[in-house]
Structures are given as C-alpha cells and as structure tokens.
Write a protein that holds these residues in place. Structure first.
Motif, PDB file in Angstrom:
ATOM      1  N   ARG A  34       0.830  -1.207   0.000  1.00 22.35           N
ATOM      2  CA  ARG A  34       0.000   0.000   0.000  1.00 22.35           C
ATOM      3  C   ARG A  34       0.867   1.261   0.000  1.00 22.35           C
ATOM      4  NH1 ARG A  34      -3.461  -0.070  -2.655  1.00 22.35           N
ATOM      5  NH2 ARG A  34      -2.387  -1.898  -3.430  1.00 22.35           N
ATOM      6  N   GLN A  39      -0.670   4.866  -1.257  1.00 21.83           N
ATOM      7  CA  GLN A  39      -1.845   5.017  -0.399  1.00 21.83           C
ATOM      8  C   GLN A  39      -1.485   5.419   1.023  1.00 21.83           C
ATOM      9  OE1 GLN A  39      -4.428   1.653  -0.832  1.00 21.83           O
ATOM     10  NE2 GLN A  39      -6.238   2.887  -0.455  1.00 21.83           N
ATOM     11  N   GLU A 416      -4.618  -5.995   2.861  1.00 21.62           N
ATOM     12  CA  GLU A 416      -4.279  -4.621   2.474  1.00 21.62           C
ATOM     13  C   GLU A 416      -5.518  -3.747   2.452  1.00 21.62           C
ATOM     14  OE1 GLU A 416      -1.953  -4.364  -1.142  1.00 21.62           O
ATOM     15  OE2 GLU A 416      -1.386  -6.461  -0.918  1.00 21.62           O
TER      16      GLU A 416
END
Length: 486
Positions: A34, A39, A416
């Motif tokens: 991620r 993110q 995730e």
C-alpha cells in the motif's frame, strides 16, 4: 483499466503480536504494497509490539526479510529503503506494565490511532485494558480483532462484553479476510449495481446455491490447534457464513456499514436449524506421501472433522424452497473457493421437437474467489455450423486478470484493503458484535449434537472430493456437486 488509489490520512498503527506469523506473512508485506501504491503517507508510523526484546533496527531487518519473502520484491528495491523508516518497535508485556509508557510516548496526538490485535484471543482483554488505562487509546481510536471470535455463543458474548468495557462498537473492527477479497465485494456490485440479476435473485428463478472452500493442505504443523476447532468453527461459522449472507441478503437502503450489516444479520436469523440428515462430517485418511488427520492432529482418538458439507435453508420470502449447499475441507483435490448459483431451467423448451441435439442446460453464475479471481456466466447458444439447431453451453468469462489488464492481475490482498478501511473508519466489511453472536447461536446446536452423538466423521481419501456421504447428500435432491478443480 487504471485503478484509482485514494491515499489515507496520516496514522499511527500499532501491531500487537508483531513478531508472529500473520504479521510477517500478511500485515507487514501488505502495508508495504500500500505504501508503494501511494496510499500510505510517508509520515505514517507502524509500531511493532511484542514480548521479544529487540531494537527498531532489528525489527526493520526482520520486516525486510518478510517483505522480500512474502511480498515478492528484491532486497535492493529502493521502495524498501523508503518504507522501513516508517517502522519502529516497542517490547510490550501484555499482562504487565512493561513497555506501555514507551508506547504512549511514541503516539502522535493529531494522527489516526489504530491497534491491530494479532494475538491470541486470551490477550484481547489485557491489551484493551492497558490501552485504555494508560491513556494510549481514546474515543477516536480503532482496534482490529482477529478471529476466532470465541468458540461458542457463550465465549463470543463474553469477548464482546469485555471489549465493550473499553471500546464502543463503532471502534471495534472484527476482521474476516474473506470479506476483503475483490470478488466478494464484486458480488455486491453485480447484484446491486446491475438491473440484470437482482430481479432473478430469488427462489422463483434460482434452483440452488453451492459454496465451496476446498484446500489441498492438511493440518500438519497446527494440528493441536485445529483439533480443538474443526471445519465448522474454522470455516463455516465465519468465512462461509459471510459469503452466504452476501448472496442471500436483501438490498440495503445504502452502501453504509450498519445498513449492510443489518441485512446480513437478518439472513443469519432466518437460517433454519440443520437436521442431522443434512450434514456430513469427514476426516481425511493417510495417503502414500503423508499421514492422515489422526497423525497430523496428534490425537489418535480425534472425532474432529476436517471436512463438512451441509444443506442449509433460509426461511424468508426471497429464498423459501431454494437450498444452499455448503462444503469445506482439508486435503481435497484442489485449492479453490467459489460460489455457484444455478438458475432453474426454462419452463418450456421450444427446441426438443425441432430435431435438435443437446437439451438446454440451466444457466449458472460462478463467482470464483481463488485462484484466478473472477466471474463466469454459463449460457446456452447455437453451436456454429449447418445441420440443425444444436445447442451448446458456453461461458461468458470475466477473469479479472484478463478483463482488467495488469491492474486486475495485481489486485490488493484482502488484508491490504481491510487495513486501509480501518484507517478510513469504514466498517462495512467487518463483522458487528450481534452478527457474530447470531452466527454462533445457529452453529452451537449443530456442534452440540455432534458432541453428544460421539460419532466419528466419515473417512475420505486425501486428494479426493470428500466423503461419499457428501455426494449422497446432493443425490437425494437430484443434484450434483460442482467438480473441485484448480
């Protein structure tokens, strides 16, 4: 198709049990992915906490090994060097006072605070109490709890009651990684974002539903743990129950956490008690290459099932008369998880008197969770060529890797997605306390009846599709299980 990544806000995530298997196989590699996807902000903190005495650098070195082994990256990947500084470590005594002041000193006031309980359920209460009493967690903090959520209704209620002493329900995220799978979420999209299926999604048009979760591995290495749970506690009460709910639930008024979970709860409460004749328990036998369940579990007298198949009925207007068949087991022919919705055959065939070959077959929608996530709709068409109206069934295939390009092949792992939902404060894909208790209330009578009967599970060969009795369960209804294949 280009996937859209929406960054999350700055956060402090504490992973209790950070030296454990789940943290190193799933949580830490998932967080790295991620981060690479853009993110996770580079200001985020990921704090490992466990009993082991080690430094920040020691923890980062172990994390790097896990990311290389389970995350599929190279040791010299520049992203690894950028990610590792986000990690730190605090030795913690879950039942004592050691480490809690140090942990509190590392938490930032303006960041989102999340705490992942990747530990045995016996430690949930100790950790929750110390987070609250040391002023580390507040009313805006979030905790993630791993299954098992109890082993029966009584222990599940006790667990919920204990967590409720320190955290409100909206702060508790009971994680079931099956709900984080892309295909599971697409099941909701297919049902509720398309007019095509929802009018047909009921007992009038659907003949039956099959849910299969098959594994090729046995229980060697975790046999003593598994022998205390069995297939129904390990898979049916949680993972398969969630899949059943998503298939059978009514449309929620909005894609909102409590709206979705309200409808799932209604399904569980509508489940009829399962009669003994509609359940098959199995236990795998030894093959040429290894031991059977009794040896793997280290319990030669074990009556614990490694396989279960059952016929389930839902008492409501939508599903009255449509059976749901569930099966899951260890040491089966192939590793696969799928949902097969078989529609009823046309009420009248216009082709039977037209000199055709190949009678129409029922349409079938297969939703595949693993491997090769995707959906497959089987329809009847005319076979090309002259010589009459020959019908053939063909699949309309939507394998995500093919349909969505490279992004489809490289979808986020379930962990995730779910951890990012925790940071966002979105509980849609997490189980609510009353939902967990309702599932146990339905499951407990089944387990109690087995224990009272003292019957041994039916034997089945390793590498097979399960016990012969499971085949007869379907044959009594003039139906057949879908073939288990990779």
């Amino acid at each position: 198709m280009v996937s859209r990544v929406i960054p999350v806000d700055d956060f402090d995530l504490v992973i209790f049990g950070a030296t454990g298997d789940l943290a190193h196989r799933k949580i830490i590699p998932g967080l790295f992915r991620r981060f690479v996807a853009g993110q996770i902000p580079d200001t985020a903190q990921i704090i490992g906490a466990a009993r082991t005495e080690q430094s920040d650098d020691d923890f980062r070195a172990e994390a790097a090994k896990s990311i290389v082994e389970f995350g599929g990256v190279k040791k010299d990947d520049p992203a690894l060097a950028q990610f590792l500084p986000l990690l730190s470590y605090v030795p913690i005594d879950a039942k004592g006072d050691g480490g809690w002041k140090e942990l509190k000193s590392r938490m930032r006031k303006r960041a989102i605070h999340a705490f992942y309980f990747s530990v045995a359920p016996a430690l949930f209460g100790d950790i929750a109490e110390r987070l609250a009493k040391n002023g580390i967690a507040d009313s805006k903090s979030r905790i993630v709890v791993e299954k098992p959520f109890g082993r029966d209704l009584q222990t599940a209620r006790a667990l919920n009651k204990m967590l409720a002493q320190y955290f409100a329900e909206e702060q508790i995220y009971r994680i079931d990684h099956y709900l984080g799978k892309e295909t599971v979420q697409n099941l909701m999209a297919v049902r509720f974002a398309n007019i095509l299926f929802e009018p047909l999604w009921n007992a009038q048009y659907i003949d039956h539903v099959q849910i299969t979760v098959a594994e090729t591995v046995g229980v060697a290495g975790r046999g003593s743990y598994y022998d205390k749970s069995g297939a129904i506690r390990d898979m049916v009460q949680n993972h398969m129950m969630q899949l059943l709910c998503l298939i059978a639930m009514e449309p929620p008024y909005h894609f909102d956490p409590d709206a979705v979970r309200d409808e799932k709860l209604k399904v569980i409460r509508a489940l009829e008690p399962v009669e003994a004749i509609d359940i098959v328990r199995g236990q795998y036998q030894a093959d040429e290459d290894g031991d059977g369940y009794l040896a793997d579990s280290e319990n030669p007298d074990s009556r614990t099932e490694s396989y279960v198949a059952m016929k389930v009925r839902i008492s409501n207007w939508r599903w009255q008369g449509t059976p749901f068949y569930l099966r899951t087991g260890k040491k089966l022919r192939a590793r696969t998880s799928e949902i097969a919705i078989t529609f009823k055959e046309p009420p009248h065939s216009i082709f039977e008197d037209a000199g055709t070959s190949g009678a129409p077959k029922a349409n079938e929608l297969v939703i595949r969770l693993q491997p090769n996530e995707g959906m497959n709709l089987k329809v009847m068409i005319k076979e090309p060529g002259p010589g009459g109206m020959r019908l053939v069934q063909v699949p309309l295939d939507m394998t995500f890797a093919d349909a969505l390009g490279p992004e489809g092949a490289d979808m986020p792992d379930a962990y995730e997605r779910l951890i990012m939902d925790v940071i966002r404060g979105n509980q849609t894909l997490f189980m609510r306390g009353d939902e967990v208790e309702a599932a146990w209330a339905w499951t407990d009578p089944i387990i109690n009846a087995w224990e009272e009967s003292k019957n041994r599970p039916e034997p089945y060969d390793s590498g097979s599709s399960g016990p012969e009795e499971a085949l007869r369960l379907m044959h009594r209804d003039n139906r057949r299980w879908k073939e288990i294949r990779a």
